[in-house]
Design an enzyme around this catalytic site. Structure first.
Site, PDB file in Angstrom:
ATOM      1  CD  GLU A  77      -6.928   5.363   0.851  1.00 54.73           C
ATOM      2  OE1 GLU A  77      -7.322   6.532   1.028  1.00 54.73           O
ATOM      3  OE2 GLU A  77      -6.847   4.525   1.771  1.00 54.73           O
ATOM      4  CE  LYS A 115      -5.187  -0.915  -0.801  1.00 55.04           C
ATOM      5  NZ  LYS A 115      -5.531   0.413  -0.261  1.00 55.04           N
ATOM      6  CG  ASP A 171      -2.262   0.415   1.075  1.00 54.11           C
ATOM      7  OD1 ASP A 171      -2.613   0.798  -0.061  1.00 54.11           O
ATOM      8  OD2 ASP A 171      -3.041   0.327   2.044  1.00 54.11           O
ATOM      9  CD  GLU A 220     -12.447   0.358   3.160  1.00 57.18           C
ATOM     10  OE1 GLU A 220     -11.358   0.484   2.575  1.00 57.18           O
ATOM     11  OE2 GLU A 220     -12.571   0.336   4.400  1.00 57.18           O
TER      12      GLU A 220
HETATM   13  O1  KIV Z   1      -5.163  -0.987   4.204  1.00 58.25           O
HETATM   14  C1  KIV Z   1      -5.952  -1.908   3.979  1.00 58.25           C
HETATM   15  O2  KIV Z   1      -5.962  -2.948   4.662  1.00 58.25           O
HETATM   16  C2  KIV Z   1      -6.887  -1.763   2.886  1.00 58.25           C
HETATM   17  C3  KIV Z   1      -7.945  -2.797   2.741  1.00 58.25           C
HETATM   18  C4  KIV Z   1      -8.978  -2.588   3.748  1.00 58.25           C
HETATM   19  C5  KIV Z   1      -8.479  -2.854   1.362  1.00 58.25           C
HETATM   20  O3  KIV Z   1      -6.808  -0.828   2.158  1.00 58.25           O
END
Ligand code: KIV
Length: 286
Positions: free
Chosen positions: A137, A135, A105, A203
């Site tokens: 946002e 990932k 992330d 989400e």
């Molecule tokens: O940070 C995370 O765990 C997420 C998930 C909830 C998709 O973004």
């Protein structure tokens, strides 16, 4: 609570869950699953040992989410999580796994300045931690970032709907309710696909809206609180396994009661130490 053993789909030789291959899952395998109409599971992971358990269980995709801020680092939100923290824990998850595709992330503040900052930090996650994808946002608001990262050879997942890094403006509430909001969400999802994202996390989105987005996209949708019709489902593992203290989101299903199990084990150990029942002869060297 009963633990149900899930059955892998019938042609299990090439499926994401239950597949026989031991090489790392790639984004091409994810695309092929969408074409086959195969649904797949994804869990968060934050350390090598837990990740190895999920890898052995056949979980094909793991997310080293910035939810680590809440679950492992003791923050109240995901906002304080840093690149150093995500990189350290992502590297551990990569080391603990052999088959799963690991997604790192991009935390708050690591890509909002623009595409160059986003690429620098995505590259760091790939080079230092070894993740197979990142990932971030936002749909249209992160479009130029997504485009540059993908063009540079790093697969990207877009995260839409409730985006926890925007908690200070958005709060924690269902997104995409009403025609206009649903239309905006669909537009964001299509823009993310157009920019090159290989999957979209949805989400806390109404099930009907998530179903419509899933039908409209060529890339898979990964739901969390988005109903049953997305291509994949993700849960925060500590919520899924009952380790999280207190209230968990309504969309979570708890498959174990690890908090109680671990607490009981700790108390049993403490009682044994205090009462002199541990260590015994078999634990002792002479
Ligand atoms: O940070 C995370 O765990 C997420 C998930 C909830 C998709 O973004």
């Amino acid at each position: 609570m009963t633990l149900q053993a899930a059955q892998p789909p019938s042609d299990s030789s090439r499926t994401l869950y239950g597949g026989k291959g031991t090489r790392r899952i790639t984004v091409h395998d994810i695309a092929a699953a969408k074409e086959r109409g195969e649904k797949w599971p994804m869990l968060t992971a934050y350390d090598a040992m837990t990740a190895s358990v999920f890898d052995e269980a056949g979980i094909p995709v793991m997310l080293v989410g910035d939810s680590m801020g809440n679950t492992h680092l003791g923050y109240e939100t995901t906002v304080p999580v840093t690149m150093d923290e995500i990189t350290l824990l992502s590297a551990a998850v990569v080391r603990g796994t052999q088959r799963a595709l690991i997604i790192g992330d991009l935390p708050f503040g690591s890509y909002q300045e623009g595409p160059v900052q986003a690429l620098r930090n995505a590259t760091r996650l790939v080079k230092e931690a070894g993740v197979g994808a990142v990932k971030l946002e936002g749909g249209r608001r992160s479009l130029v970032q997504t485009e540059l990262i993908v063009q540079s050879g790093i697969p990207v997942v877009s995260h839409l709907g409730l985006t926890p890094q925007s908690v200070n403006t958005m709060g924690y509430r269902v997104q995409g309710r009403g025609d206009e909001a649903a239309h905006r969400l669909l537009h964001d999802a299509k823009a993310a696909q157009e920019a090159g994202a290989f999957a979209v996390v949805l989400e806390m989105v109404p099930a009907e809206v998530a179903a419509e987005i899933t039908r409209s996209l060529q890339i898979p949708t990964v739901g969390i609180g988005a109903g049953p019709d997305t291509d994949a489902q993700v849960l925060v593992w500590t919520d899924m396994a009952g380790l999280t203290a207190g209230k968990v989101p309504r969309f979570t299903k708890q498959y174990a009661d690890l908090r109680r199990t671990l607490g009981d084990a700790a108390k049993a150990f403490a009682d044994d130490v205090v009462g002199g029942a541990f260590p015994q002869e078999e634990h002792t060297f002479h």
